[in-house]
Design a protein around this motif. Sequence first.
Motif, mmCIF file in Angstrom:
data_model
loop_
_atom_site.group_PDB
_atom_site.id
_atom_site.type_symbol
_atom_site.label_atom_id
_atom_site.label_comp_id
_atom_site.label_asym_id
_atom_site.label_seq_id
_atom_site.Cartn_x
_atom_site.Cartn_y
_atom_site.Cartn_z
ATOM 1 N N ALA A 4 0.850 -1.181 0.000
ATOM 2 C CA ALA A 4 0.000 0.000 0.000
ATOM 3 C C ALA A 4 0.887 1.232 0.000
ATOM 4 N N SER A 5 0.441 2.254 -0.697
ATOM 5 C CA SER A 5 1.175 3.517 -0.695
ATOM 6 C C SER A 5 0.810 4.302 0.555
ATOM 7 N N LEU A 6 1.567 5.358 0.829
ATOM 8 C CA LEU A 6 1.282 6.196 1.972
ATOM 9 C C LEU A 6 -0.114 6.797 1.871
ATOM 10 N N SER A 7 -0.498 7.212 0.665
ATOM 11 C CA SER A 7 -1.849 7.773 0.501
ATOM 12 C C SER A 7 -2.919 6.713 0.732
ATOM 13 N N ASP A 8 -2.642 5.460 0.313
ATOM 14 C CA ASP A 8 -3.583 4.368 0.583
ATOM 15 C C ASP A 8 -3.724 4.162 2.088
ATOM 16 N N LEU A 9 -2.598 4.180 2.803
ATOM 17 C CA LEU A 9 -2.628 3.977 4.253
ATOM 18 C C LEU A 9 -3.379 5.103 4.950
ATOM 19 N N ARG A 10 -3.159 6.338 4.504
ATOM 20 C CA ARG A 10 -3.890 7.459 5.101
ATOM 21 C C ARG A 10 -5.387 7.307 4.887
ATOM 22 N N ARG A 11 -5.767 6.943 3.644
ATOM 23 C CA ARG A 11 -7.193 6.756 3.344
ATOM 24 C C ARG A 11 -7.783 5.655 4.213
ATOM 25 N N MET A 12 -7.031 4.555 4.355
ATOM 26 C CA MET A 12 -7.506 3.427 5.155
ATOM 27 C C MET A 12 -7.638 3.830 6.627
ATOM 28 N N LYS A 13 -6.691 4.637 7.120
ATOM 29 C CA LYS A 13 -6.762 5.086 8.509
ATOM 30 C C LYS A 13 -7.973 5.980 8.720
ATOM 31 N N GLU A 14 -8.182 6.939 7.780
ATOM 32 C CA GLU A 14 -9.306 7.856 7.894
ATOM 33 C C GLU A 14 -10.649 7.131 7.820
ATOM 34 N N SER A 15 -10.703 6.063 7.036
ATOM 35 C CA SER A 15 -11.971 5.337 6.904
ATOM 36 C C SER A 15 -12.167 4.305 8.013
ATOM 37 N N GLY A 16 -11.171 4.171 8.892
ATOM 38 C CA GLY A 16 -11.303 3.243 10.011
ATOM 39 C C GLY A 16 -10.891 1.822 9.690
ATOM 40 N N GLU A 17 -10.302 1.604 8.517
ATOM 41 C CA GLU A 17 -9.858 0.259 8.154
ATOM 42 C C GLU A 17 -8.625 -0.176 8.943
ATOM 43 N N LEU A 18 -7.830 0.781 9.370
ATOM 44 C CA LEU A 18 -6.627 0.473 10.146
ATOM 45 C C LEU A 18 -6.861 0.884 11.592
ATOM 46 N N ARG A 19 -6.529 0.007 12.475
ATOM 47 C CA ARG A 19 -6.639 0.292 13.905
ATOM 48 C C ARG A 19 -5.389 -0.209 14.594
ATOM 49 N N PRO A 20 -4.951 0.473 15.639
ATOM 50 C CA PRO A 20 -3.776 -0.020 16.360
ATOM 51 C C PRO A 20 -4.053 -1.390 16.955
ATOM 52 N N SER A 21 -3.024 -2.229 16.971
ATOM 53 C CA SER A 21 -3.201 -3.574 17.495
ATOM 54 C C SER A 21 -3.166 -3.605 19.020
ATOM 55 N N ILE A 22 -2.650 -2.543 19.641
ATOM 56 C CA ILE A 22 -2.626 -2.472 21.100
ATOM 57 C C ILE A 22 -3.126 -1.104 21.525
ATOM 58 N N LYS A 23 -3.534 -1.003 22.776
ATOM 59 C CA LYS A 23 -3.956 0.282 23.305
ATOM 60 C C LYS A 23 -2.773 0.890 24.044
ATOM 61 N N ALA A 24 -2.146 1.845 23.421
ATOM 62 C CA ALA A 24 -0.974 2.481 24.008
ATOM 63 C C ALA A 24 -1.406 3.661 24.875
ATOM 64 N N GLU A 25 -0.606 3.928 25.908
ATOM 65 C CA GLU A 25 -0.863 5.104 26.727
ATOM 66 C C GLU A 25 -0.557 6.340 25.896
ATOM 67 N N SER A 26 -1.243 7.416 26.191
ATOM 68 C CA SER A 26 -0.945 8.644 25.465
ATOM 69 C C SER A 26 0.382 9.197 25.971
ATOM 70 N N ALA A 27 1.079 9.876 25.095
ATOM 71 C CA ALA A 27 2.375 10.449 25.444
ATOM 72 C C ALA A 27 2.177 11.567 26.458
ATOM 73 N N PRO A 28 3.167 11.772 27.326
ATOM 74 C CA PRO A 28 3.027 12.864 28.299
ATOM 75 C C PRO A 28 3.067 14.220 27.596
ATOM 76 N N ASP A 29 2.376 15.193 28.179
ATOM 77 C CA ASP A 29 2.410 16.540 27.627
ATOM 78 C C ASP A 29 3.752 17.170 27.977
ATOM 79 N N LEU A 30 4.435 17.691 26.972
ATOM 80 C CA LEU A 30 5.731 18.327 27.169
ATOM 81 C C LEU A 30 5.601 19.806 26.852
ATOM 82 N N PRO A 31 6.395 20.638 27.519
ATOM 83 C CA PRO A 31 6.346 22.069 27.176
ATOM 84 C C PRO A 31 6.741 22.277 25.722
#
Length: 97
Positions: free
Chosen positions: A9-36
């Motif tokens: 898949a091209s980068l544009s294909d991956l972006r489209r798939m992500k936006e349409s919900g076809e791609l989902r993370p395989s794990i639930k990661a913690e959100s990154a800490p807020d940095l200044p």
Amino acid sequence: MTERDIRGASLSDLRRMKESGELRPSIKAESAPDLPDDFWDDAEVINHSKPKEAISMRVDADILEFFKAQGKGHLTRMNAVLRSYVDAQRSKASRKA
């Protein structure tokens, strides 16, 4: 996608798939800490001459694009950012001990 449904898949294909919900993370990661906002202003790439291990890692497309936009050596810079984080966490842990 399953392991059997692997395709190119091209980068544009991956972006489209992500936006349409076809791609989902395989794990639930913690959100990154807020940095200044100025956290990385004085950051420097330091070359640690340690042996490296080859891995496969998934990163957000915009993160990869950011590092690649800075030119050759994007993986080295990504490693340096990770090194900086690890060193800071180890330093923080040793201060608590």
